[in-house]
Scaffold this motif. Structure first.
Motif, PDB file in Angstrom:
ATOM      1  N   LEU A   1       0.842  -1.181   0.000  1.00 25.67           N
ATOM      2  CA  LEU A   1       0.000   0.000   0.000  1.00 25.67           C
ATOM      3  C   LEU A   1       0.880   1.234   0.000  1.00 25.67           C
ATOM      4  N   PRO A   2       0.855   2.017  -1.039  1.00 25.59           N
ATOM      5  CA  PRO A   2       1.721   3.190  -1.085  1.00 25.59           C
ATOM      6  C   PRO A   2       1.431   4.146   0.062  1.00 25.59           C
ATOM      7  N   ALA A   3       0.179   4.167   0.513  1.00 25.82           N
ATOM      8  CA  ALA A   3      -0.192   5.138   1.534  1.00 25.82           C
ATOM      9  C   ALA A   3       0.599   4.918   2.813  1.00 25.82           C
TER      10      ALA A   3
ATOM     11  N   THR B   1       1.650  -1.249 -13.635  1.00 27.37           N
ATOM     12  CA  THR B   1       0.259  -1.066 -13.217  1.00 27.37           C
ATOM     13  C   THR B   1      -0.598  -2.278 -13.574  1.00 27.37           C
TER      14      THR B   1
ATOM     15  N   ASP C   1       4.577   5.152   2.152  1.00 26.71           N
ATOM     16  CA  ASP C   1       4.996   6.509   1.857  1.00 26.71           C
ATOM     17  C   ASP C   1       5.550   7.206   3.083  1.00 26.71           C
TER      18      ASP C   1
ATOM     19  N   ARG D   1       3.147  -6.318 -11.294  1.00 30.20           N
ATOM     20  CA  ARG D   1       3.545  -5.246 -10.394  1.00 30.20           C
ATOM     21  C   ARG D   1       4.655  -5.737  -9.465  1.00 30.20           C
TER      22      ARG D   1
ATOM     23  N   ARG E   1       8.933   6.848 -11.060  1.00 28.07           N
ATOM     24  CA  ARG E   1       8.815   8.273 -11.377  1.00 28.07           C
ATOM     25  C   ARG E   1       9.857   8.710 -12.375  1.00 28.07           C
TER      26      ARG E   1
END
Lengths: 130, 323
Positions: B54-56, B282, B59, B287, B230
């Motif tokens: 989970l990137p959240a 994605t 992060d 992934r 990125r």
């Protein structure tokens, strides 16, 4: 012209003349303008795809389950699905905070309370459900 | 067109100075890793990370643990590394600027100058990332180490005397096509390194124990994956543009926009691989680690395209100036 040079091993080289030449190439490709157009379209689409944020928000209003003080209320579930454009979490948090503030403004602080997510699964790991 | 010998010599001296400065930076980054003892607490934090998908959550956790588990001494070495790298960037840019002034042309007319430019872009990209995300300073040695080795190899094997451009390159498309290629390649370079480190780090995290060695001092797998993605997202449109601009130049110079010249072919292959990486990242089932492998393959293709295609195969892109 006519100059002669003798190399060390006795080879004699005479400059006998010069012939001018030109290499010409003709080409005609009626399709290449289309290729250029397609390439520009590709690049534009690619930039849009990678740089623009595509975000979907889902909101679902359900009657609050169970009895007790919550009975009769409404649970508003919000979810988002984001593609491209980086990290959706801060924006989503800001959105839910804004939503809650708006609800509180309408119904008073006691009426709008955040409810922890109840086992719902996001359609994508990227989506955040609250 | 004459070449200014003083400026050309200055450029060569700056090249040596750049290698020296980057080497000092590598030493500082090594010291940063060596003195960065992580408290046991942060190991537990990382081990508790199946939620790292989970990137959240990742992060906030990853750069934070990277910074929190750092001793003051380690942080100081990291800062020294960054400052010395920044100084090296100045001399590195000076190499190209003085070359350009000495020859009165854009300083990317042969393989030596091209490779020097690519490495400059790579270092600048790393520096920007490290300044914006302090947790990423920890990958300094893995970026600057290869950069130093590559610069030495470039200086020893690819060196070409400062000279006017070969006739085929005297076109304003040089500024457009080659600049885009240098930018794209330099950014992909950092992306590839981030993916390699991600593969190393995620393997340790999957085992549930990152240990106390070098791997434990890398940024978290999710952070590395995000950097790789990125940078690839940034580099991909630039690379696409480089290929398109090359095709336009080819049309005006050689009368056809695409002729399956080795360089064209391999640039296209690299483009497809990077497109595959962006898709894979994605796509469910691809992934994570499989996608990172695709990115690594992309970097390998880029390097092959630079080294093998320029130096071994025969094609229309033989401007290497290496004999």
């Amino acid at each position: 012209m006519g100059e002669t040079l003798t190399l060390e091993d006795g080879t004699e080289i005479t400059f006998t003349g010069v012939k001018e030449f030109a290499a010409l190439q003709f080409s005609h490709d009626p399709g290449q303008v289309w290729v250029l157009g397609a390439a520009i379209a590709l690049l534009t689409g690619l930039l849009g795809l990678l740089l623009l944020r595509r975000e979907r928000f889902f909101a679902r209003a359900l009657p609050a389950p169970g009895s007790g003080p919550d009975a009769g209320g409404t649970v508003l579930a919000v979810a988002s699905l984001t593609r491209g454009g980086g990290d959706p979490a801060p924006r989503f948090a800001a959105l839910t905070a804004e939503l809650q503030a708006a609800l509180e403004a309408r119904a008073g602080p006691a009426a709008a309370r955040p409810v922890p997510p109840s086992g719902g699964t996001a359609p994508e790991p990227k989506g955040t459900e609250a | 067109v004459t070449v200014d010998p003083t400026l050309a010599a200055l450029s060569d001296r700056l090249f040596s100075l750049t290698v020296a400065l980057y080497s000092v930076a590598v030493l500082a980054f090594c010291a940063q890793l060596a003195f960065g003892r992580r408290p046991a607490r942060s190991r537990e934090l990382v081990a508790a990370g199946p939620a790292a998908d989970l990137p959240a959550t990742a992060d906030t956790a990853d750069p934070a643990t990277g910074a929190a588990g750092e001793t003051r001494q380690s942080r100081r070495w990291g800062q020294i590394g960054i400052v010395v790298t920044a100084a090296g960037v100045l001399t590195h840019a000076g190499v190209l600027v003085t070359r350009g002034l000495a020859t009165d042309r854009l300083p990317w007319g042969n393989m030596y100058e091209f490779a020097t430019g690519v490495l400059l872009v790579g270092v600048v990209a790393y520096l920007v990332l490290a300044l914006r995300h302090p947790g990423l300073r920890h990958i300094g040695v893995f970026v600057m180490g290869p950069v130093v080795l590559a610069l030495i190899a470039v200086g020893l094997r690819l060196y070409a005397e400062a000279a006017p451009l070969v006739a085929a390159l005297r076109s304003s498309w040089l500024a457009i096509h080659v600049t885009a290629a240098i930018l794209g390649f330099g950014i992909f370079f950092v992306s590839g390194i981030a993916s390699i480190l991600y593969l190393v780090r995620s393997r340790a995290e999957k085992r549930g124990d990152v240990g106390t060695g070098v791997v434990s001092r890398l940024p978290g797998a999710a952070a590395l994956d995000r950097v790789a993605h990125r940078t690839a997202v940034f580099g991909f449109p630039i690379w696409t543009f480089a290929v398109i601009a090359g095709a336009i130049w080819a049309e005006s110079a050689w009368g056809r926009f695409w002729g399956w010249d080795p360089k064209e072919t391999w640039s296209f292959i690299a483009w497809v691989v990077y497109a595959a990486y962006l898709h894979a990242r994605t796509t469910a089932g691809w992934r994570g680690r499989p996608a990172a492998w695709v990115n690594v393959v992309g970097l390998v293709v880029m390097l092959f395209n630079l080294l093998y295609v320029n130096m071994v195969s025969t094609g229309l892109h033989s401007y290497a100036g290496v004999n």
